[in-house]
Design a protein around this motif. Structure first.
Motif, PDB file in Angstrom:
ATOM      1  N   VAL A  86      12.500 -46.721 -12.116  1.00 17.26           N
ATOM      2  CA  VAL A  86      11.097 -46.992 -11.790  1.00 17.26           C
ATOM      3  C   VAL A  86      11.013 -48.136 -10.784  1.00 17.26           C
ATOM      4  N   VAL A  87      11.827 -49.162 -11.017  1.00 17.83           N
ATOM      5  CA  VAL A  87      11.776 -50.332 -10.141  1.00 17.83           C
ATOM      6  C   VAL A  87      12.227 -49.975  -8.733  1.00 17.83           C
ATOM      7  N   ASN A  88      13.291 -49.181  -8.634  1.00 16.48           N
ATOM      8  CA  ASN A  88      13.763 -48.786  -7.310  1.00 16.48           C
ATOM      9  C   ASN A  88      12.669 -48.073  -6.520  1.00 16.48           C
ATOM     10  N   GLN A  89      12.039 -47.117  -7.189  1.00 16.39           N
ATOM     11  CA  GLN A  89      10.984 -46.375  -6.495  1.00 16.39           C
ATOM     12  C   GLN A  89       9.812 -47.292  -6.154  1.00 16.39           C
ATOM     13  N   ALA A  90       9.457 -48.148  -7.117  1.00 15.64           N
ATOM     14  CA  ALA A  90       8.317 -49.041  -6.897  1.00 15.64           C
ATOM     15  C   ALA A  90       8.587 -49.984  -5.731  1.00 15.64           C
ATOM     16  N   ASN A  91       9.773 -50.570  -5.697  1.00 19.89           N
ATOM     17  CA  ASN A  91      10.085 -51.524  -4.626  1.00 19.89           C
ATOM     18  C   ASN A  91      10.015 -50.866  -3.251  1.00 19.89           C
ATOM     19  N   ALA A  92      10.465 -49.600  -3.185  1.00 19.82           N
ATOM     20  CA  ALA A  92      10.421 -48.879  -1.913  1.00 19.82           C
ATOM     21  C   ALA A  92       8.973 -48.698  -1.468  1.00 19.82           C
ATOM     22  N   LEU A  93       8.074 -48.472  -2.444  1.00 22.72           N
ATOM     23  CA  LEU A  93       6.668 -48.261  -2.101  1.00 22.72           C
ATOM     24  C   LEU A  93       5.949 -49.574  -1.788  1.00 22.72           C
ATOM     25  N   ILE A  94       6.375 -50.658  -2.511  1.00 25.86           N
ATOM     26  CA  ILE A  94       5.721 -51.963  -2.294  1.00 25.86           C
ATOM     27  C   ILE A  94       5.916 -52.440  -0.859  1.00 25.86           C
ATOM     28  N   LYS A  95       7.047 -52.050  -0.248  1.00 23.87           N
ATOM     29  CA  LYS A  95       7.338 -52.455   1.126  1.00 23.87           C
ATOM     30  C   LYS A  95       6.173 -52.180   2.072  1.00 23.87           C
ATOM     31  N   ASN A  96       5.421 -51.135   1.775  1.00 17.11           N
ATOM     32  CA  ASN A  96       4.321 -50.781   2.669  1.00 17.11           C
ATOM     33  C   ASN A  96       2.958 -51.020   2.047  1.00 17.11           C
ATOM     34  N   ASP A  97       2.933 -51.810   0.992  1.00 22.89           N
ATOM     35  CA  ASP A  97       1.679 -51.928   0.248  1.00 22.89           C
ATOM     36  C   ASP A  97       1.362 -53.396  -0.015  1.00 22.89           C
ATOM     37  N   SER A  98       0.783 -54.044   1.008  1.00 23.05           N
ATOM     38  CA  SER A  98       0.508 -55.477   0.857  1.00 23.05           C
ATOM     39  C   SER A  98      -0.494 -55.732  -0.253  1.00 23.05           C
ATOM     40  N   PHE A  99      -1.446 -54.785  -0.412  1.00 24.02           N
ATOM     41  CA  PHE A  99      -2.465 -54.978  -1.441  1.00 24.02           C
ATOM     42  C   PHE A  99      -1.831 -55.060  -2.821  1.00 24.02           C
ATOM     43  N   PHE A 100      -0.877 -54.149  -3.070  1.00 21.01           N
ATOM     44  CA  PHE A 100      -0.205 -54.158  -4.364  1.00 21.01           C
ATOM     45  C   PHE A 100       0.622 -55.430  -4.537  1.00 21.01           C
ATOM     46  N   ALA A 101       1.351 -55.800  -3.467  1.00 25.26           N
ATOM     47  CA  ALA A 101       2.242 -56.963  -3.553  1.00 25.26           C
ATOM     48  C   ALA A 101       1.467 -58.217  -3.949  1.00 25.26           C
ATOM     49  N   VAL A 102       0.381 -58.466  -3.223  1.00 22.65           N
ATOM     50  CA  VAL A 102      -0.397 -59.675  -3.511  1.00 22.65           C
ATOM     51  C   VAL A 102      -1.155 -59.504  -4.828  1.00 22.65           C
ATOM     52  N   GLY A 103      -1.711 -58.289  -4.999  1.00 21.98           N
ATOM     53  CA  GLY A 103      -2.530 -58.036  -6.182  1.00 21.98           C
ATOM     54  C   GLY A 103      -1.757 -58.200  -7.473  1.00 21.98           C
ATOM     55  N   ILE A 104      -0.524 -57.686  -7.500  1.00 26.04           N
ATOM     56  CA  ILE A 104       0.229 -57.730  -8.762  1.00 26.04           C
ATOM     57  C   ILE A 104       0.582 -59.163  -9.130  1.00 26.04           C
ATOM     58  N   VAL A 105       0.866 -59.989  -8.120  1.00 23.38           N
ATOM     59  CA  VAL A 105       1.180 -61.397  -8.418  1.00 23.38           C
ATOM     60  C   VAL A 105      -0.045 -62.098  -8.989  1.00 23.38           C
ATOM     61  N   LEU A 106      -1.182 -61.899  -8.319  1.00 22.34           N
ATOM     62  CA  LEU A 106      -2.397 -62.578  -8.780  1.00 22.34           C
ATOM     63  C   LEU A 106      -2.811 -62.087 -10.157  1.00 22.34           C
ATOM     64  N   LEU A 107      -2.797 -60.762 -10.328  1.00 18.65           N
ATOM     65  CA  LEU A 107      -3.212 -60.200 -11.616  1.00 18.65           C
ATOM     66  C   LEU A 107      -2.296 -60.701 -12.741  1.00 18.65           C
ATOM     67  N   THR A 108      -0.991 -60.677 -12.459  1.00 19.06           N
ATOM     68  CA  THR A 108      -0.044 -61.138 -13.475  1.00 19.06           C
ATOM     69  C   THR A 108      -0.273 -62.604 -13.818  1.00 19.06           C
ATOM     70  N   LEU A 109      -0.536 -63.419 -12.784  1.00 17.51           N
ATOM     71  CA  LEU A 109      -0.766 -64.844 -13.043  1.00 17.51           C
ATOM     72  C   LEU A 109      -1.986 -65.040 -13.940  1.00 17.51           C
ATOM     73  N   VAL A 110      -3.041 -64.278 -13.659  1.00 22.78           N
ATOM     74  CA  VAL A 110      -4.263 -64.411 -14.462  1.00 22.78           C
ATOM     75  C   VAL A 110      -3.982 -64.014 -15.913  1.00 22.78           C
ATOM     76  N   ILE A 111      -3.302 -62.849 -16.085  1.00 20.34           N
ATOM     77  CA  ILE A 111      -3.049 -62.391 -17.457  1.00 20.34           C
ATOM     78  C   ILE A 111      -2.078 -63.342 -18.167  1.00 20.34           C
ATOM     79  N   ALA A 112      -1.056 -63.808 -17.451  1.00 19.21           N
ATOM     80  CA  ALA A 112      -0.099 -64.739 -18.057  1.00 19.21           C
ATOM     81  C   ALA A 112      -0.801 -66.016 -18.498  1.00 19.21           C
ATOM     82  N   ALA A 113      -1.750 -66.482 -17.670  1.00 22.83           N
ATOM     83  CA  ALA A 113      -2.495 -67.695 -18.035  1.00 22.83           C
ATOM     84  C   ALA A 113      -3.328 -67.443 -19.285  1.00 22.83           C
TER      85      ALA A 113
END
Lengths: 376, 251
Positions: A86-113
């Motif tokens: 799953v990670v391999n496929q996801a990483n290949a897709l994230i390369k072209n998906d700035s929205f996901f890249a930034v979004g997942i970090v922010l979302l994770t930070l909010v939920i982790a907090a």
């Protein structure tokens, strides 16, 4: 463009510096939250690892699931067992998906907090009104319990095996050259650590910081002077745990794996305590200095410890514990307050205080204080 | 006018009846002193009034308002401040900081507003101004930036009182304010309390053993023994009361 390779004496300097910055940034942020709790408020948080781990687990489990869901990756019914694919496929897709890249970090930070904050509240709830030693023991126990739970409960992050991969949000920047995505991760950690420093220091230099120190110094007197010490302690634990959770999430995105044994009470409870005690409890500059000394020793010893092997009678991997313990004991004996001492909260600059003092009209209108006459 | 009314208050610790139906009033703008042998329940009473202990029975009224069982921090906000028998200062804070902590409703104490210096800078400045005046009044201005643990025993007592004055409290409960203080300073403390009573209209309810010093300053005396009030009234009348004499000498 790739990061330059500079190798001296078999050490890749760029990689060394990136590792150094990651470790320093994370330990600085985590130790500062402990300083807020212990140094300023007197809460003996012996369960620090719990909140870091909670954030790390959030990042590992949520980002994997969200990536599988957003990109509709086939998990073949068992996400944990197939995490690498799953990670391999996801990483290949994230390369072209700035929205996901930034979004997942922010979302994770909010939920982790949020999760960190909830853990901070719940874990301390039974003992927050009791004497501080009981609270310390409770937090130590809860943290240990959480780790045992994670070891045994595999659906979340795969137990002791861990998840063999976590989607790398920074993979978006991997086309820029080798090592750039690692640098991005480091820059995010650095920015986070700086923000945490500014936040804790702001509190420390405010009336709130002074009140925290007052509650620490004397609970009863603080109550008699109108402070709801239990409510304040709860809030401090919630805030500090939320920040610790975010640090844990950034840790997961940095090392890109997570498992029940990624952390122990040594890494994220004992070491932050050591940093705070060595640097100076109640002094943020001191804690930053402590974190730097710690990182330098840890990384430095890792580079040189094998030279010592012929001369020390134990396995070299235990060498760092001997060095840290000796340093801690020395500091406690020679300078129990830490390298840098606590300072007044300095809410107003001294010059301003002197102006206020000078303009005090009282001297003329009230009796002047007599000199104490008990010489003779 | 009655500022504080204690009605039939009892408090037990196991089999020990520390307070056994205590009833007393403290008149507004007086200096009332509470005497009694050791173990007669004086400090327990102070702890009940200030909210540190919840009484088993009875009630405490302040300005006609029921305050029984309220937590200490709420009672403080209503205008009752207290000191402790053993100085309980904020040891690592400076003398000035010890006073500033006592500032009521400080905007800079909020977790959000503390981050915005502009939101509390002015109130902090005026609090500091008030603190310096109080420090001059009690004679501690020369040591304003010393940490509290560096003070002498007498100065610690003074700082406890000074801290209470920050609050604009109407009633100050002082638990042995002059124990361990030399006679000169002890007289000075009491003459300053009188001054505060007259100029600011503060009411004092003081636990004190050293009658030799306190007697010339007090308006009323209340005597306790074994958890009960045994006498109250004018100083002369109370100290000559046979029950009071017996409580101190007999038993």
């Amino acid at each position: 463009m790739a990061l330059p390779e500079l190798v001296f004496f078999g050490i890749d300097i760029v990689k060394f510096l990136i590792d150094f910055a990651n470790l320093f940034g994370l330990f600085l942020a985590i130790s500062l939250t402990l300083n807020l709790e212990y140094g300023y408020t007197g809460i003996p948080n012996f369960g620090k690892v719990l909140y870091v781990a909670a954030g790390a687990v959030v990042a590992g489990s949520i980002s994997l699931r969200i990536a599988a869901w957003v990109y509709s990756i086939d998990t073949r019914g068992d996400l944990i067992a197939n995490s690498a694919r799953v990670v391999n496929q996801a990483n290949a897709l994230i390369k072209n998906d700035s929205f996901f890249a930034v979004g997942i970090v922010l979302l994770t930070l909010v939920i982790a907090a949020l999760i960190g904050a909830v853990f901070g509240y719940l874990s301390s709830y039974p003992a927050i009104k009791l004497r501080e030693d009981y609270l310390g023991m409770l937090l130590l126990a809860v943290a240990q319990f959480f780790q045992i739970f994670l070891r045994g409960y595999e659906p979340l992050i795969g137990g002791t095996q861990g998840i063999s991969g976590v989607p790398n949000p920074y993979a978006y920047w991997s086309d820029l050259g080798t090592g750039v995505k690692d640098l991005v991760s480091t820059l995010v950690i650095a920015a986070f650590a700086i923000l945490v420093y500014l936040y804790v220091e702001r509190i420390a230099r405010s009336p709130l910081g002074r009140t925290l120190r007052a509650i620490r110094d004397n609970e009863n007197a603080s109550r008699a002077l109108g402070k709801d010490d239990v409510a304040v302690r709860k809030r401090v634990l919630v805030v500090a745990s939320a920040i610790s959770g975010m640090a844990g999430a950034l840790l997961t995105f940095n090392v890109l794996s997570v498992g029940a044994d990624t952390w122990t009470r040594i890494t994220y409870t004992f070491w932050p305590w050591m940093i705070v005690i060595i640097g100076g409890a109640g002094n943020n500059v001191g804690v930053a200095l402590g974190a730097f000394i710690f990182t330098a020793l840890l990384k430095g010893l890792a580079q040189v410890k094998f030279f010592f092997q012929p001369y020390i009678p134990v396995d070299v991997n235990w060498f760092q514990y001997i060095v840290f313990a000796s340093l801690l004991i020395t500091i406690l004996m020679v300078r129990p307050e830490g390298i840098l001492r606590e300072k007044p909260s300095a809410t107003l600059p001294r010059s301003k205080l002197q102006t206020i003092f000078g303009s005090s009209e009282l001297r003329d209108t009230q009796i002047a204080p007599k000199k104490e006459v008990d010489k003779a | 006018m009655r500022l504080l009314e204690v009605g039939n208050v009892s408090k037990s610790f196991g089999n020990l009846h520390a307070l056994d139906g205590v009833t007393l009033d403290v008149e507004s703008k007086t200096l009332t002193i509470l005497i009694g042998p050791n173990g007669s329940g004086k400090t327990t009473l102070i702890n009940v009034i200030s909210g540190f202990y919840r009484p088993d029975e009875g009630n405490v009224m302040f300005q006609g308002r029921q305050i029984t069982g309220l937590p200490p921090h709420k009672i403080y906000k209503l205008g009752i401040a207290r000191t402790f028998q053993i100085p309980t200062l904020f040891w690592k804070l400076t003398v000035l900081e010890n006073l500033l902590v006592a500032e009521k409703n400080n905007p800079g104490e909020s977790f959000l507003r503390s981050l915005l210096k502009r939101s509390w800078e002015n109130s902090e400045g005026s609090a500091a101004g008030k603190a310096f005046k109080i420090l001059e009044l009690v004679g501690l201005s020369a040591v304003w930036d010393k940490p509290a643990y560096n003070l002498s025993g007498g100065q610690m007592k003074l700082l406890e009182i000074a801290r209470c004055l920050m609050t604009d409290a109407k009633l100050l409960l002082l638990d042995e304010p002059i124990s361990g203080v030399n006679p000169t300073l002890a007289h000075e403390i009491f003459s300053r309390l009188i001054k505060l009573r007259d100029e600011l209209g503060i009411t004092f309810f003081v636990v004190e053993h050293r009658l030799d010093i306190a007697l010339s300053y007090v308006d009323h005396i209340i005597a306790m023994a074994l958890g009960n009030v045994i006498a109250s009234g004018q100083p002369e009348q109370v100290i000559n009361d046979p029950k009071v004499i017996e409580a101190y000498l007999g038993g």
